[in-house]
Scaffold this active site. Sequence first.
Site, PDB file in Angstrom:
ATOM      1  N   HIS A  55      60.034 -67.166  83.382  1.00 54.17           N
ATOM      2  CA  HIS A  55      58.980 -67.572  84.310  1.00 54.17           C
ATOM      3  C   HIS A  55      57.653 -67.662  83.584  1.00 54.17           C
ATOM      4  CE1 HIS A  55      57.044 -68.039  88.217  1.00 54.17           C
ATOM      5  NE2 HIS A  55      56.049 -67.344  87.695  1.00 54.17           N
ATOM      6  N   ASP A  90      57.450 -63.811 100.579  1.00 55.76           N
ATOM      7  CA  ASP A  90      56.470 -64.261  99.580  1.00 55.76           C
ATOM      8  C   ASP A  90      56.000 -65.674  99.894  1.00 55.76           C
ATOM      9  OD1 ASP A  90      55.007 -64.298  96.999  1.00 55.76           O
ATOM     10  OD2 ASP A  90      56.413 -65.926  96.637  1.00 55.76           O
ATOM     11  N   ARG A 122      47.668 -66.448 101.327  1.00 54.02           N
ATOM     12  CA  ARG A 122      46.715 -66.054 100.266  1.00 54.02           C
ATOM     13  C   ARG A 122      45.987 -67.277  99.719  1.00 54.02           C
ATOM     14  NH1 ARG A 122      50.474 -63.883  96.158  1.00 54.02           N
ATOM     15  NH2 ARG A 122      48.645 -63.720  94.848  1.00 54.02           N
ATOM     16  N   SER A 180      54.399 -61.017  93.860  1.00 53.84           N
ATOM     17  CA  SER A 180      54.841 -62.342  94.296  1.00 53.84           C
ATOM     18  C   SER A 180      55.841 -62.924  93.288  1.00 53.84           C
ATOM     19  CB  SER A 180      53.603 -63.240  94.431  1.00 53.84           C
ATOM     20  OG  SER A 180      53.963 -64.583  94.494  1.00 53.84           O
ATOM     21  N   LYS A 228      60.450 -62.986  93.609  1.00 52.55           N
ATOM     22  CA  LYS A 228      61.314 -64.171  93.503  1.00 52.55           C
ATOM     23  C   LYS A 228      62.288 -64.030  92.346  1.00 52.55           C
ATOM     24  CE  LYS A 228      57.493 -66.486  93.649  1.00 52.55           C
ATOM     25  NZ  LYS A 228      56.268 -67.181  93.910  1.00 52.55           N
TER      26      LYS A 228
HETATM   27  N1  URA Z   1      52.575 -67.605  91.111  1.00 50.43           N
HETATM   28  C1  URA Z   1      53.253 -66.996  92.108  1.00 50.43           C
HETATM   29  O1  URA Z   1      54.430 -67.258  92.314  1.00 50.43           O
HETATM   30  N2  URA Z   1      52.609 -66.095  92.868  1.00 50.43           N
HETATM   31  C2  URA Z   1      51.307 -65.771  92.668  1.00 50.43           C
HETATM   32  O2  URA Z   1      50.787 -64.947  93.384  1.00 50.43           O
HETATM   33  C3  URA Z   1      50.609 -66.425  91.634  1.00 50.43           C
HETATM   34  C4  URA Z   1      51.285 -67.337  90.864  1.00 50.43           C
END
Ligand code: URA
Length: 433
Positions: A82, A161, A168, A183, A187
Site C-alpha cells: 500500500h 472506513d 472526514r 483507515s 482495509k
Molecule cells: N488513505 C486512506 O485510505 N485513508 C486515509 O485516511 C488517508 C489516506
Amino acid sequence: MRMYDLIMKKRNGESLSKEEIQYMVQGFTKGEIPDYQMSAMMMAIYFQGMNEEETVELTMAMAHSGEMLDLSGIEGRKVDKHSTGGVGDKTSLTLTPMVAACGLKVAKMSGRGLGHTGGTIDKLESFPGFSTGIDTDQFINQVNKVGVAIMGQTADLAPADKKLYALRDVTATVDNMSLIASSIMSKKLAAGADAIVLDVKTGSGAFMKSEEDAFALAKEMTGIGRGAGRDTYAVISDMDQPLGYAVGNILEVQEAIETLRGNGPEDFYELCLTLGSLMLVAGHLAKDKEEGRKMCEESISSGKALAKFKEFVEAQGGDGRFVDHPEEFPKAKIIEEIKAPKSGCIEHIECDEIGICSLILGGGRETKESEIDLTVGLVLTKKVGDQVKEGDTLAVIHANDREKLETAKERFLKAYTIADAPVEKKPFIKGIL
Ligand code: URA
C-alpha cells in the site's frame, strides 16, 4: 452507552475504551449514529488525538465492520502493498508483476483515485477491456494461476472506513495520524494478506509533509499490522517532487512499462526494487533484502516481469498488445513543451502543484462522479538538482483543451524554483521500518 457522552469524553482529552470504540463504529456503520455526531467525534479526535491502544481498537473495529477476506484458497504466503499516495505514483503497475515473476502471490485490492490522477484501477483501465470487477473466486483463481490479480475494493470491505473517510473528507479531519493509520490498516487487515509492505511518502506532494511525521505514521501502521499478526514493513520515500517523470494516467502506464523493460527513471526503479525486495522477504522467498533485490533485478533484465504484466493484463480481459506497443495508446490532441524561463539549477518543485496541473487538465477526479481523461498529463524532463538553460524543455504537457493547458502551464511554471548555485540531490529512500 450514548454517543453524546463519548464525544464529551474525547473532547475533554480522555481516552475511549475498546467497548466504546466498538459501539461507535458499529452504530455509525448501521446508520444508528448520525453523521453530525460522528463529525463532532472526528474533530475531537483531530484535536485531542488517540493513544496507541485506541488507534489499534479503532482499526480492528473498522476492519471487522464488514467481510474479512479469506485468502486461504491461495497457496503460499500472500503479500499486499500500500502507498499513502502522491504525484506520479504508478508503483503497483510495475511492482506487482515484478514480484509475481519471482514467484510471489500478490492478491491486491485497489481503489480509484479522488485527486491528481486516477488510482491504480483507473490506470489499468487504460487497457481496453481490462476489468477489476471480478468476484472473490475469480480473484483467488487468478492469483493461483498467474501470481497476481488486482480487484476493485468491494463495498463490504471495511464499510465503516468507507463511510468515515467520506465524512472526514468533507469535515477537514483527514490529516490526523491515528485516523490515517487506522483507515489504511483496517482495509489492509480486512483484505486478508499474510504480510503488508507500506510505502509511506513524505514531502510537498504527500499527506505527511515532514519526515518526522512520515516516520511516526509508518511506526504507527507497522505497530498495528504486527499487533494483528501480520508481518509489516514500511519504506519511507520521497514525495517532494513527482515520482519518475510521468504524471497522468496513460502517461504513467507507459512509464511503468518502460520500467518493466529496464528503462525506468532512477527514483522509480529504486522504489520498485526496495519495495519488491521487502515483499520477497515478507513472502519468505528471499532470505534478506539483498537477495530480494537481485531477484527483482533479474526479473526485469530477463523480461520475465514484462511478460508477467502482459499475462496479468490479459487474464483480466485487457488488450495485452498495448504492453508490447505502449506508443499505440490514445494520445491527447495538444502536446506542447514547457520551456525554462531562466538558466540555473532546479532547486525545488512544489509537488502538489504538479498534481493540480494534472487535475486541471482533466487527469483526476474532483468529485466521485467526475470522468477522468486518461490521455492528459505532464512528462517532466528536469527534476531537482538538474541544470537547465533558459529555453530548455522543463516538461511536455498533454492536453485536450487549450484553456486548461494555459492554466496548467502557468501553475506549472510557478511550481519550479530555479537557483543560480548548484543544488544537491537528496536521498530518495529515507528509511525502512
Ligand atoms: N488513505 C486512506 O485510505 N485513508 C486515509 O485516511 C488517508 C489516506
